[in-house]
Scaffold this motif. Sequence first.
Motif, PDB file in Angstrom:
ATOM      1  N   PRO A  69       0.832  -1.215   0.000  1.00 34.90           N
ATOM      2  CA  PRO A  69       0.000   0.000   0.000  1.00 34.90           C
ATOM      3  C   PRO A  69       0.866   1.264   0.000  1.00 34.90           C
ATOM      4  CG  PRO A  69      -0.036  -1.045   2.164  1.00 34.90           C
ATOM      5  CD  PRO A  69       0.797  -1.933   1.288  1.00 34.90           C
ATOM      6  N   VAL A  70       1.273   1.685  -1.166  1.00 37.35           N
ATOM      7  CA  VAL A  70       2.214   2.811  -1.288  1.00 37.35           C
ATOM      8  C   VAL A  70       1.757   3.756  -2.409  1.00 37.35           C
ATOM      9  CG1 VAL A  70       4.265   1.565  -0.478  1.00 37.35           C
ATOM     10  CG2 VAL A  70       3.611   1.439  -2.896  1.00 37.35           C
ATOM     11  N   VAL A  71       2.390   4.920  -2.428  1.00 36.92           N
ATOM     12  CA  VAL A  71       2.212   5.870  -3.538  1.00 36.92           C
ATOM     13  C   VAL A  71       2.922   5.279  -4.759  1.00 36.92           C
ATOM     14  CG1 VAL A  71       2.920   8.157  -4.352  1.00 36.92           C
ATOM     15  CG2 VAL A  71       2.071   7.866  -1.996  1.00 36.92           C
ATOM     16  N   ALA A  72       2.291   5.420  -5.931  1.00 41.63           N
ATOM     17  CA  ALA A  72       2.882   4.875  -7.162  1.00 41.63           C
ATOM     18  C   ALA A  72       3.098   5.985  -8.181  1.00 41.63           C
ATOM     19  CB  ALA A  72       1.932   3.840  -7.762  1.00 41.63           C
ATOM     20  N   HIS A  73       3.879   5.678  -9.203  1.00 36.59           N
ATOM     21  CA  HIS A  73       3.864   6.544 -10.380  1.00 36.59           C
ATOM     22  C   HIS A  73       2.504   6.351 -11.057  1.00 36.59           C
ATOM     23  CE1 HIS A  73       8.521   6.407 -10.626  1.00 36.59           C
ATOM     24  NE2 HIS A  73       8.103   7.425  -9.895  1.00 36.59           N
ATOM     25  N   ILE A  74       2.066   7.395 -11.712  1.00 38.21           N
ATOM     26  CA  ILE A  74       0.660   7.432 -12.090  1.00 38.21           C
ATOM     27  C   ILE A  74       0.219   6.324 -13.056  1.00 38.21           C
ATOM     28  CG2 ILE A  74       0.830   9.050 -14.052  1.00 38.21           C
ATOM     29  CD1 ILE A  74      -1.507  10.523 -12.461  1.00 38.21           C
ATOM     30  N   GLY A  75       1.093   5.981 -14.002  1.00 38.41           N
ATOM     31  CA  GLY A  75       0.713   4.945 -14.970  1.00 38.41           C
ATOM     32  C   GLY A  75       0.554   3.581 -14.315  1.00 38.41           C
ATOM     33  N   GLN A  76       1.242   3.405 -13.198  1.00 40.06           N
ATOM     34  CA  GLN A  76       1.213   2.103 -12.538  1.00 40.06           C
ATOM     35  C   GLN A  76      -0.112   1.826 -11.836  1.00 40.06           C
ATOM     36  OE1 GLN A  76       4.648   3.007  -9.975  1.00 40.06           O
ATOM     37  NE2 GLN A  76       5.720   1.305 -10.956  1.00 40.06           N
ATOM     38  N   TRP A  77      -0.813   2.904 -11.435  1.00 39.74           N
ATOM     39  CA  TRP A  77      -1.996   2.705 -10.594  1.00 39.74           C
ATOM     40  C   TRP A  77      -3.097   1.966 -11.373  1.00 39.74           C
ATOM     41  CZ3 TRP A  77      -6.924   2.580  -9.284  1.00 39.74           C
ATOM     42  CH2 TRP A  77      -7.221   2.437  -7.925  1.00 39.74           C
ATOM     43  N   GLY A  78      -3.437   0.797 -10.893  1.00 40.96           N
ATOM     44  CA  GLY A  78      -4.494   0.007 -11.536  1.00 40.96           C
ATOM     45  C   GLY A  78      -4.062  -0.638 -12.846  1.00 40.96           C
ATOM     46  N   ALA A  79      -2.760  -0.609 -13.125  1.00 40.22           N
ATOM     47  CA  ALA A  79      -2.299  -1.154 -14.408  1.00 40.22           C
ATOM     48  C   ALA A  79      -2.199  -2.677 -14.349  1.00 40.22           C
ATOM     49  CB  ALA A  79      -0.928  -0.573 -14.755  1.00 40.22           C
ATOM     50  N   GLU A  80      -2.540  -3.313 -15.470  1.00 35.98           N
ATOM     51  CA  GLU A  80      -2.367  -4.775 -15.539  1.00 35.98           C
ATOM     52  C   GLU A  80      -0.893  -5.119 -15.551  1.00 35.98           C
ATOM     53  OE1 GLU A  80      -4.519  -6.627 -18.768  1.00 35.98           O
ATOM     54  OE2 GLU A  80      -6.317  -5.557 -18.072  1.00 35.98           O
ATOM     55  N   ASP A  81      -0.109  -4.304 -16.265  1.00 32.90           N
ATOM     56  CA  ASP A  81       1.328  -4.526 -16.323  1.00 32.90           C
ATOM     57  C   ASP A  81       2.030  -3.245 -15.851  1.00 32.90           C
ATOM     58  OD1 ASP A  81       3.986  -4.790 -16.930  1.00 32.90           O
ATOM     59  OD2 ASP A  81       3.637  -5.850 -18.811  1.00 32.90           O
TER      60      ASP A  81
END
Length: 269
Positions: free
Chosen positions: A237-249
Amino acid sequence: MNEATAPDRPFAAGMYDYLLGGTANTAVDRATVEQMIKVLPEMREGAWANRGFLQRAVARMAGEWGINQFLDLGAGLPTQRHTHEVVRELRPDGRVVYVDIDPRVIERGTKLLADESGAAVFQADIRDAERVLAAPETRALIDFDRPVGLLMVAVTHFLKDEDDPWDLVRRYVDAVPSGSYLAISAPTADKQAARIRDAMLAGLAKTPTPAVERSMEEFSRFLDGLEIVPPYSGADPVVAHIGQWGAEDPVEADDDGSRWWYAAVARKP
Ligand SMILES: C[S@@+](CC[C@H](N)C(=O)[O-])C[C@H]1O[C@@H](n2cnc3c(N)ncnc32)[C@H](O)[C@@H]1O
Protein backbone atom coordinates in the motif's frame (compact mmCIF):
# COMPACT_ATOMS: atom_id res chain seq x y z
CA MET A 1 -12.36 41.57 -19.46
CA ASN A 2 -11.04 40.03 -16.30
CA GLU A 3 -7.93 37.93 -15.95
CA ALA A 4 -9.92 34.71 -15.86
CA THR A 5 -11.27 35.19 -19.39
CA ALA A 6 -8.34 36.96 -21.07
CA PRO A 7 -8.02 35.36 -24.55
CA ASP A 8 -4.29 36.14 -24.77
CA ARG A 9 -3.37 34.04 -21.72
CA PRO A 10 -3.03 30.28 -21.61
CA PHE A 11 -5.18 28.41 -19.10
CA ALA A 12 -4.47 25.11 -17.42
CA ALA A 13 -7.84 23.61 -18.38
CA GLY A 14 -7.43 24.50 -22.08
CA MET A 15 -3.82 23.28 -22.15
CA TYR A 16 -4.82 19.98 -20.58
CA ASP A 17 -7.73 19.65 -23.01
CA TYR A 18 -5.35 20.20 -25.93
CA LEU A 19 -2.94 17.57 -24.56
CA LEU A 20 -5.86 15.12 -24.49
CA GLY A 21 -6.84 15.88 -28.08
CA GLY A 22 -9.91 17.98 -27.20
CA THR A 23 -11.28 21.05 -28.97
CA ALA A 24 -11.98 23.34 -26.00
CA ASN A 25 -8.71 25.22 -26.21
CA THR A 26 -7.35 28.44 -27.69
CA ALA A 27 -4.38 29.19 -29.97
CA VAL A 28 -2.40 30.44 -26.98
CA ASP A 29 -3.21 27.26 -24.98
CA ARG A 30 -1.90 25.18 -27.89
CA ALA A 31 1.23 27.29 -28.46
CA THR A 32 2.08 27.15 -24.75
CA VAL A 33 1.72 23.36 -24.66
CA GLU A 34 3.97 23.06 -27.71
CA GLN A 35 6.62 25.12 -25.88
CA MET A 36 6.40 22.75 -22.91
CA ILE A 37 6.59 19.68 -25.16
CA LYS A 38 9.86 20.96 -26.62
CA VAL A 39 11.35 20.69 -23.14
CA LEU A 40 9.36 17.65 -21.99
CA PRO A 41 8.37 15.51 -25.01
CA GLU A 42 6.67 12.94 -22.76
CA MET A 43 4.18 15.52 -21.51
CA ARG A 44 1.30 14.19 -23.60
CA GLU A 45 1.93 10.66 -22.30
CA GLY A 46 1.84 12.11 -18.78
CA ALA A 47 -1.52 13.80 -19.40
CA TRP A 48 -3.01 10.57 -20.73
CA ALA A 49 -1.54 8.60 -17.84
CA ASN A 50 -3.23 11.04 -15.45
CA ARG A 51 -6.55 10.78 -17.26
CA GLY A 52 -6.29 6.98 -17.20
CA PHE A 53 -5.58 7.08 -13.47
CA LEU A 54 -8.71 9.17 -12.86
CA GLN A 55 -10.84 6.75 -14.87
CA ARG A 56 -9.37 3.61 -13.30
CA ALA A 57 -9.65 5.03 -9.77
CA VAL A 58 -13.28 6.10 -10.29
CA ALA A 59 -14.15 2.72 -11.84
CA ARG A 60 -12.63 0.89 -8.88
CA MET A 61 -14.40 3.09 -6.35
CA ALA A 62 -17.76 2.71 -8.10
CA GLY A 63 -17.43 -0.94 -9.11
CA GLU A 64 -15.54 -2.63 -6.31
CA TRP A 65 -16.19 -0.36 -3.35
CA GLY A 66 -19.77 0.68 -4.13
CA ILE A 67 -19.22 4.44 -4.14
CA ASN A 68 -21.98 6.17 -6.09
CA GLN A 69 -21.38 9.83 -5.26
CA PHE A 70 -18.32 11.83 -6.25
CA LEU A 71 -16.98 15.31 -5.62
CA ASP A 72 -14.57 16.10 -8.46
CA LEU A 73 -12.43 19.05 -7.34
CA GLY A 74 -10.54 20.85 -10.12
CA ALA A 75 -12.50 18.78 -12.58
CA GLY A 76 -11.35 20.29 -15.87
CA LEU A 77 -13.46 20.19 -19.01
CA PRO A 78 -15.98 17.35 -18.94
CA THR A 79 -14.69 15.82 -22.15
CA GLN A 80 -12.70 12.65 -22.78
CA ARG A 81 -14.82 10.16 -20.81
CA HIS A 82 -15.37 12.18 -17.70
CA THR A 83 -16.18 11.05 -14.19
CA HIS A 84 -19.97 10.82 -14.56
CA GLU A 85 -19.62 8.67 -17.68
CA VAL A 86 -17.30 6.22 -15.90
CA VAL A 87 -19.56 6.14 -12.83
CA ARG A 88 -22.79 5.64 -14.79
CA GLU A 89 -21.42 2.57 -16.56
CA LEU A 90 -21.20 0.90 -13.16
CA ARG A 91 -23.77 2.80 -11.07
CA PRO A 92 -26.63 4.17 -13.19
CA ASP A 93 -27.81 6.03 -10.06
CA GLY A 94 -24.38 7.66 -9.63
CA ARG A 95 -24.06 11.34 -8.79
CA VAL A 96 -21.17 13.62 -9.62
CA VAL A 97 -20.50 17.23 -8.65
CA TYR A 98 -17.80 18.98 -10.66
CA VAL A 99 -16.03 22.05 -9.30
CA ASP A 100 -13.56 24.23 -11.19
CA ILE A 101 -12.21 27.74 -10.97
CA ASP A 102 -12.11 28.38 -14.74
CA PRO A 103 -15.27 30.07 -16.08
CA ARG A 104 -14.75 28.43 -19.48
CA VAL A 105 -14.92 25.02 -17.86
CA ILE A 106 -18.18 26.01 -16.19
CA GLU A 107 -19.69 27.43 -19.38
CA ARG A 108 -18.91 24.36 -21.43
CA GLY A 109 -19.64 21.94 -18.63
CA THR A 110 -23.04 23.48 -17.97
CA LYS A 111 -24.00 22.89 -21.62
CA LEU A 112 -22.65 19.35 -21.67
CA LEU A 113 -24.46 18.43 -18.48
CA ALA A 114 -27.73 20.21 -19.30
CA ASP A 115 -29.62 16.95 -19.86
CA GLU A 116 -27.85 14.96 -17.16
CA SER A 117 -29.74 14.47 -13.94
CA GLY A 118 -27.41 13.54 -11.12
CA ALA A 119 -24.45 15.59 -12.39
CA ALA A 120 -23.75 19.27 -11.81
CA VAL A 121 -20.90 21.71 -12.28
CA PHE A 122 -20.24 24.99 -10.54
CA GLN A 123 -17.50 27.55 -10.32
CA ALA A 124 -15.52 27.82 -7.12
CA ASP A 125 -11.99 28.04 -5.85
CA ILE A 126 -11.47 24.69 -4.13
CA ARG A 127 -9.38 26.47 -1.50
CA ASP A 128 -12.72 27.66 -0.13
CA ALA A 129 -13.70 24.20 1.09
CA GLU A 130 -16.50 25.48 3.29
CA ARG A 131 -18.18 27.18 0.32
CA VAL A 132 -17.73 24.13 -1.94
CA LEU A 133 -19.14 21.79 0.69
CA ALA A 134 -22.10 24.04 1.48
CA ALA A 135 -22.94 24.93 -2.15
CA PRO A 136 -26.51 24.10 -3.22
CA GLU A 137 -25.23 21.89 -6.07
CA THR A 138 -23.17 19.86 -3.60
CA ARG A 139 -25.94 19.57 -1.03
CA ALA A 140 -28.49 18.58 -3.69
CA LEU A 141 -26.44 15.65 -5.01
CA ILE A 142 -24.14 14.45 -2.23
CA ASP A 143 -25.37 12.75 0.92
CA PHE A 144 -22.63 13.31 3.49
CA ASP A 145 -23.94 10.46 5.64
CA ARG A 146 -22.80 7.95 3.01
CA PRO A 147 -19.27 7.35 1.63
CA VAL A 148 -18.10 9.81 -0.99
CA GLY A 149 -15.40 9.57 -3.67
CA LEU A 150 -13.23 12.68 -3.35
CA LEU A 151 -11.22 13.41 -6.49
CA MET A 152 -8.28 15.80 -6.29
CA VAL A 153 -6.66 14.66 -9.50
CA ALA A 154 -4.01 16.90 -11.06
CA VAL A 155 -5.09 19.93 -9.07
CA THR A 156 -3.07 20.29 -5.85
CA HIS A 157 -0.04 21.44 -7.86
CA PHE A 158 -1.95 24.66 -8.55
CA LEU A 159 -1.97 25.38 -4.82
CA LYS A 160 1.10 26.95 -3.25
CA ASP A 161 2.59 25.75 0.01
CA GLU A 162 1.28 28.98 1.61
CA ASP A 163 -2.25 27.83 0.69
CA ASP A 164 -1.59 24.76 2.85
CA PRO A 165 -3.03 22.19 0.43
CA TRP A 166 -2.45 19.50 3.09
CA ASP A 167 -4.88 21.18 5.46
CA LEU A 168 -7.26 21.66 2.53
CA VAL A 169 -7.30 17.94 1.74
CA ARG A 170 -7.89 17.25 5.43
CA ARG A 171 -10.88 19.63 5.48
CA TYR A 172 -12.52 17.75 2.60
CA VAL A 173 -11.69 14.38 4.16
CA ASP A 174 -13.13 15.55 7.50
CA ALA A 175 -16.43 16.33 5.76
CA VAL A 176 -17.00 12.76 4.51
CA PRO A 177 -17.74 9.61 6.52
CA SER A 178 -15.62 6.54 7.16
CA GLY A 179 -15.47 4.31 4.07
CA SER A 180 -15.00 7.30 1.75
CA TYR A 181 -12.07 7.37 -0.67
CA LEU A 182 -9.65 10.03 -1.88
CA ALA A 183 -7.98 9.79 -5.31
CA ILE A 184 -5.10 12.20 -5.73
CA SER A 185 -2.33 12.81 -8.26
CA ALA A 186 0.33 15.49 -8.59
CA PRO A 187 3.50 16.13 -10.59
CA THR A 188 6.89 15.71 -9.04
CA ALA A 189 10.41 16.83 -9.85
CA ASP A 190 11.99 14.05 -7.75
CA LYS A 191 13.48 12.78 -11.01
CA GLN A 192 14.65 14.94 -13.92
CA ALA A 193 14.21 18.05 -11.77
CA ALA A 194 15.79 20.55 -14.16
CA ARG A 195 13.77 19.40 -17.18
CA ILE A 196 10.46 19.36 -15.28
CA ARG A 197 11.08 22.82 -13.84
CA ASP A 198 12.11 24.22 -17.25
CA ALA A 199 8.92 22.79 -18.76
CA MET A 200 6.81 24.39 -16.03
CA LEU A 201 8.51 27.75 -16.68
CA ALA A 202 7.88 27.38 -20.41
CA GLY A 203 4.21 26.67 -19.81
CA LEU A 204 2.15 26.67 -16.64
CA ALA A 205 4.13 29.58 -15.19
CA LYS A 206 2.46 31.77 -17.85
CA THR A 207 -1.07 30.87 -16.71
CA PRO A 208 -2.94 32.45 -13.78
CA THR A 209 -2.30 29.14 -11.95
CA PRO A 210 1.46 28.42 -11.96
CA ALA A 211 2.30 24.90 -10.80
CA VAL A 212 4.35 23.57 -7.89
CA GLU A 213 5.95 20.10 -8.12
CA ARG A 214 6.06 18.06 -4.92
CA SER A 215 8.43 15.47 -3.53
CA MET A 216 7.39 11.98 -2.42
CA GLU A 217 7.49 13.18 1.19
CA GLU A 218 5.28 16.19 0.42
CA PHE A 219 2.85 14.12 -1.66
CA SER A 220 2.63 11.41 1.00
CA ARG A 221 1.53 13.98 3.57
CA PHE A 222 -1.74 14.38 1.62
CA LEU A 223 -2.53 10.84 2.73
CA ASP A 224 -1.91 11.28 6.45
CA GLY A 225 -4.49 9.39 8.51
CA LEU A 226 -5.79 7.47 5.48
CA GLU A 227 -5.30 3.84 4.43
CA ILE A 228 -3.49 3.74 1.09
CA VAL A 229 -4.88 1.12 -1.29
CA PRO A 230 -2.22 -1.08 -3.00
CA PRO A 231 -1.88 0.56 -6.43
CA TYR A 232 -1.83 -2.70 -8.40
CA SER A 233 -2.11 -6.41 -7.82
CA GLY A 234 0.74 -7.64 -5.62
CA ALA A 235 1.90 -4.14 -4.60
CA ASP A 236 2.34 -2.82 -1.07
CA PRO A 237 0.00 0.00 0.00
CA VAL A 238 2.21 2.81 -1.29
CA VAL A 239 2.21 5.87 -3.54
CA ALA A 240 2.88 4.87 -7.16
CA HIS A 241 3.86 6.54 -10.38
CA ILE A 242 0.66 7.43 -12.09
CA GLY A 243 0.71 4.94 -14.97
CA GLN A 244 1.21 2.10 -12.54
CA TRP A 245 -2.00 2.71 -10.59
CA GLY A 246 -4.49 0.01 -11.54
CA ALA A 247 -2.30 -1.15 -14.41
CA GLU A 248 -2.37 -4.78 -15.54
CA ASP A 249 1.33 -4.53 -16.32
CA PRO A 250 2.78 -1.88 -13.98
CA VAL A 251 6.29 -2.20 -15.43
CA GLU A 252 5.10 -1.61 -18.99
CA ALA A 253 2.77 1.20 -17.86
CA ASP A 254 5.51 3.11 -16.06
CA ASP A 255 6.68 5.03 -19.13
CA ASP A 256 8.52 8.38 -19.14
CA GLY A 257 5.23 10.30 -18.86
CA SER A 258 4.17 8.24 -15.85
CA ARG A 259 7.34 8.85 -13.88
CA TRP A 260 6.83 12.56 -13.25
CA TRP A 261 3.45 12.08 -11.57
CA TYR A 262 2.60 10.51 -8.22
CA ALA A 263 -0.80 8.95 -7.62
CA ALA A 264 -2.64 7.26 -4.79
CA VAL A 265 -6.10 6.19 -3.73
CA ALA A 266 -6.73 5.98 0.00
CA ARG A 267 -9.66 5.02 2.23
CA LYS A 268 -10.87 6.98 5.21
CA PRO A 269 -10.85 4.50 8.12
C1 LIG B 1 -4.91 19.59 -15.17
S1 LIG B 1 -6.64 19.91 -14.97
C2 LIG B 1 -7.15 18.39 -14.21
C3 LIG B 1 -8.53 17.94 -14.62
C4 LIG B 1 -8.99 16.62 -14.01
N1 LIG B 1 -8.99 16.66 -12.56
C5 LIG B 1 -8.12 15.48 -14.46
O1 LIG B 1 -7.18 15.13 -13.75
O2 LIG B 1 -8.32 14.95 -15.56
C6 LIG B 1 -6.62 20.99 -13.56
C7 LIG B 1 -7.91 21.78 -13.35
O3 LIG B 1 -7.88 22.39 -12.04
C8 LIG B 1 -8.49 23.65 -12.12
N2 LIG B 1 -8.04 24.46 -10.98
C9 LIG B 1 -6.81 24.96 -10.74
N3 LIG B 1 -6.78 25.62 -9.57
C10 LIG B 1 -8.03 25.54 -9.03
C11 LIG B 1 -8.65 26.03 -7.83
N4 LIG B 1 -7.96 26.73 -6.94
N5 LIG B 1 -9.97 25.75 -7.63
C12 LIG B 1 -10.67 25.04 -8.54
N6 LIG B 1 -10.15 24.55 -9.69
C13 LIG B 1 -8.84 24.79 -9.93
C14 LIG B 1 -8.06 24.18 -13.49
O4 LIG B 1 -8.94 25.19 -13.94
C15 LIG B 1 -8.13 22.92 -14.34
O5 LIG B 1 -9.37 22.77 -14.96
